[in-house]
Design an enzyme around this catalytic site. Structure first.
Site, mmCIF file in Angstrom:
data_model
loop_
_atom_site.group_PDB
_atom_site.id
_atom_site.type_symbol
_atom_site.label_atom_id
_atom_site.label_comp_id
_atom_site.label_asym_id
_atom_site.label_seq_id
_atom_site.Cartn_x
_atom_site.Cartn_y
_atom_site.Cartn_z
ATOM 1 N N GLU A 1 -7.239 -6.815 -3.812
ATOM 2 C CA GLU A 1 -7.228 -6.153 -2.508
ATOM 3 C C GLU A 1 -7.336 -7.143 -1.354
ATOM 4 O O GLU A 1 -8.102 -8.106 -1.395
ATOM 5 C CB GLU A 1 -8.374 -5.143 -2.420
ATOM 6 N N ARG B 1 0.857 -1.178 0.000
ATOM 7 C CA ARG B 1 0.000 0.000 0.000
ATOM 8 C C ARG B 1 0.901 1.239 0.000
ATOM 9 O O ARG B 1 2.115 1.126 0.201
ATOM 10 C CB ARG B 1 -0.961 0.038 1.196
ATOM 11 N N SER C 1 -6.277 -0.774 3.363
ATOM 12 C CA SER C 1 -6.364 -1.385 2.038
ATOM 13 C C SER C 1 -4.962 -1.698 1.531
ATOM 14 O O SER C 1 -4.118 -0.811 1.427
ATOM 15 C CB SER C 1 -7.066 -0.444 1.058
#
Length: 698
Positions: free
Chosen positions: A590, A481, A506
């Protein structure tokens, strides 16, 4: 003048306060967020068991409480008080807000603060006056100050509050009137006290004040925090706060429960685990990736750079494939180690064509002096190589992660309940901004994107439920990320070597930080030191670069300067995660990590570069998830070492020590992990410009 000061004072100006030991039944050690400095003042509530330095935590039934100020350093250690920040009055307001709440709730009759006058920025008397006003306005007349204590001592400023209807001498913990200082004389009007030094008659309150000061002047702040317990999580929480935020009731509610989701994983291993590991480890998938990249690279070197003829393309392609495959054959294709070895191989390969490049470049010379032309040539070569490496790493990041995307597309998310699916879809869709803004203390109910507070509360509850149901990914998987972080928070991260995520995190199973969602613009961080040193512009692994045009703005507001971070996080298998699959945008691959996550920072690499456009303050951070089992919530540390040397040493002997991770690994500025020296190339390939915001928000 004092009346003017109290009129100008705003009673509602309280500062953010963090409970540094949330396990205590009576909260009693706090940090106060006074500004954006990486060191913050704090205070401890305690009581004394005798006239000396012997102190202990507050307990139910105690009637006398002491407030001891201290400084919380960037390393997470407690030190002697260095100052109260830019507004000592706001600090005092915040401290006594907590003190009054504690006194009312636990029926404490008296409370005393002692503070060095030299640490009050010349505002010792103002602080005493403000405290008097606060007590009068907030206690409903139930508490008063012992003003006779104000001017007793030149070194310390004392503030003592006591319950109005209770005699001071009857409160356990308040010393008896000193017979060394005063003689008690009976008279028709009652007992009077004679000062033995001056022979002057004094009031009972004056005698009590002198006796209190005599006892407390002998006490050291050091003794108070020798055995203090502090929470690593709470320190990280306080250091990850931005100065501007909306701490709503919902923010506080979810902040208090965040640690529940940082516990060791209870979810079963995902069904796709073996397929996932095979996809990034098999020789077949590596050969396929190497072949695709080699063909594209050979064509680029021919058509764009004219390094060789068209008839040589196939031969060069085979050579590149063999070089890449030999470099990555023992590493998972989505790991930093693999990217690092790949980057080193590609860099070495491109260097072989430097003479070809120089021949073409020198044909553009127009009579510049040798020294000038040499500098132009150096900069042009560095820019050309930087641009090439960034494109190459971008390509491999996508192709090498292909199996992860295919697996994610095929995942249906059927294990989740309807309400859990709704929460996941809302987060993966357009709701993540408002959801995370609330958890970060940034949500403004008057200006939001798509979700009201009520809708956010429902979504967070559904997501929390989804995490309890949860997934567990296999060990050995790195997730990625990005984050844009203010300079003060980044500096605290560097010092503390730990970071706390308030929001849902995320991440992607693919190395998205190297340009998958945009043109790569930061790609040299994985090179070996010598080569990386030629290409980076900051020349600064952990520090921040302040450009000349930013100096004034930075001095006025350190949050003006931002640091762009690419996270490579290992250990996600240790906690429950949510793997949305088709419930989200599957091509993003994800994986959502839980709110309240803490990670240990293992490595920070300079990722700055210039390929025609300069990118300063870009860092690649390698980190590892730490669960509540590994990260002790409350450990007793040696306060002497903390204050005198800054070293964090766990207490031993008769004191019970809880199981814990070695905290030295968090605070040491020399944390090292065995990594290939080519890490620098990859770091500078970090690109967050066009990345979906949920992979950056934080």
């Amino acid at each position: 003048m004092m009346e003017l000061i109290t009129e100008l004072f705003d009673e509602d100006t309280t500062l953010p306060i963090t409970n540094l030991n949330p396990k205590k039944k009576i909260p009693q050690i706090f940090s106060v967020h006074v500004d954006d400095a990486i060191e913050q003042p704090g205070f401890r509530l305690c009581t004394y068991t005798s006239g000396g330095d012997t102190n202990r935590d507050l307990k139910m039934g105690d009637k006398m409480m002491h407030i001891v100020p201290f400084t919380l350093t960037a390393k997470g250690s407690i030190a002697k008080l260095k100052g109260l920040g830019p507004s000592p009055i706001n600090y005092i307001n915040s401290v006594f807000t907590v003190a009054m709440q504690t006194m009312r709730q636990y029926k404490i009759d008296a409370c005393m603060l002692r503070i060095l006058k030299s640490k009050t920025a010349g505002q010792a008397r103002q602080i005493q006056v403000i405290a008097d006003r606060l007590i009068r306005s907030r206690s409903g007349g139930r508490y008063v100050l012992l003003k006779e204590l104000w001017d007793y001592d030149k070194k310390y400023a004392y503030i003592l509050i006591h319950r109005k209807n209770v005699s001071l001498e009857d409160i356990p913990g308040v010393p008896e009137i000193s017979t060394e200082l005063f003689t008690k004389v009976e008279s028709k009007v009652g007992d009077v006290y004679i000062n033995k030094d001056t022979g002057a008659q004094v009031t009972k309150n004056e005698a009590i004040a002198a006796s209190i000061a005599q006892e407390n002047d002998k006490r050291s702040d050091q003794a108070v925090i020798v055995k203090v317990k502090i929470s690593r999580r709470a320190i990280a929480q306080s250091q990850s706060l931005e100065s501007s935020r909306f701490e709503s009731e919902l923010f506080q509610k979810y902040e208090s429960t965040a640690a529940n989701f940082n516990k060791p994983a209870t979810a079963p291993l995902i069904p796709e685990a073996e397929e996932m590991k095979l996809g990034i480890n098999s020789l077949a998938s590596k050969t396929k990736a190497a072949k695709i990249i080699a063909e594209g690279t050979a064509n680029e070197l021919h058509y764009d750079y004219k390094f060789f003829s068209k008839s040589e393309v196939n031969e060069v392609s085979e050579k590149i494939k063999d070089v890449i495959l030999n470099a990555i054959k023992n590493e998972p294709t989505t790991s930093i180690k693999c990217l690092e070895k790949y980057a080193a191989a590609v860099n070495q390969f491109f260097e072989e064509y430097k003479d070809n490049w120089l021949d073409k470049h020198n044909k553009t010379r127009k009579g510049q002096p040798d020294e000038v032309w040499g500098e132009i040539t150096k900069n042009a070569w560095n820019a050309a190589k930087t641009k090439f490496l960034k494109r190459m790493i971008y390509s491999f990041s996508g192709i090498g992660a292909g199996p992860m995307i295919d697996i994610t597309i095929a995942r249906d998310g059927s294990k989740y309940t309807p309400s859990q699916k709704r929460g996941i879809r809302e987060y993966c869709g357009s709701g993540y901004t408002d959801i995370n803004n609330l958890l970060l203390g940034r949500y403004n109910p008057e200006r939001y994107d798509v979700m009201s507070e009520k809708e956010i509360e429902s979504a967070i509850n559904n997501l929390d439920s989804a995490f309890e149901n949860g997934d567990r990914i296999p060990e050995g998987i790195t997730v990625y990320r990005a984050q844009s972080m203010t300079a003060p928070i980044y500096e605290a991260l560097v010092k503390n070597k730990v970071f706390y995520f308030r929001n849902f995190v995320s991440t992607s199973l693919t190395p998205i930080i190297f340009g998958r969602f945009g043109i790569t613009h930061a790609g040299i961080g994985l090179l070996e030191p010598e080569a990386r040193n030629e290409l980076t512009v900051d020349k600064n692994e952990e520090g921040i670069t302040i450009n000349p045009n930013e100096i004034r703005a930075y001095k006025e507001n350190p949050e003006y300067v931002k640091v762009q971070i690419g996270w490579a996080i290992d250990g996600a298998h240790k906690v429950n995660v949510v793997y949305p699959g088709s419930l989200g945008i599957a091509t993003e691959a994800e994986v959502i990590l839980p709110r309240g996550l803490m990670v240990k920072v293992n490595k920070i690499t300079d990722a700055s570069n210039n390929d025609g456009t300069t990118s300063n303050n870009t860092k690649l951070i390698q980190a590892e998830v730490m669960t509540t089992e590994e990260l002790t919530e409350s450990v007793i540390y040696d306060g002497d070492c903390l204050m005198e040397t800054g070293e964090v040493v766990a207490m031993t002997g008769d004191i019970e020590i809880e199981d814990r991770v070695d905290f030295a690994s968090f605070v040491s500025s020399n944390v090292k992990q065995k990594v290939e020296s080519s890490l620098g190339i990859i770091a500078s390939c970090i690109d967050i410009t066009n990345m979906p915001y949920k992979f950056v928000q934080g």
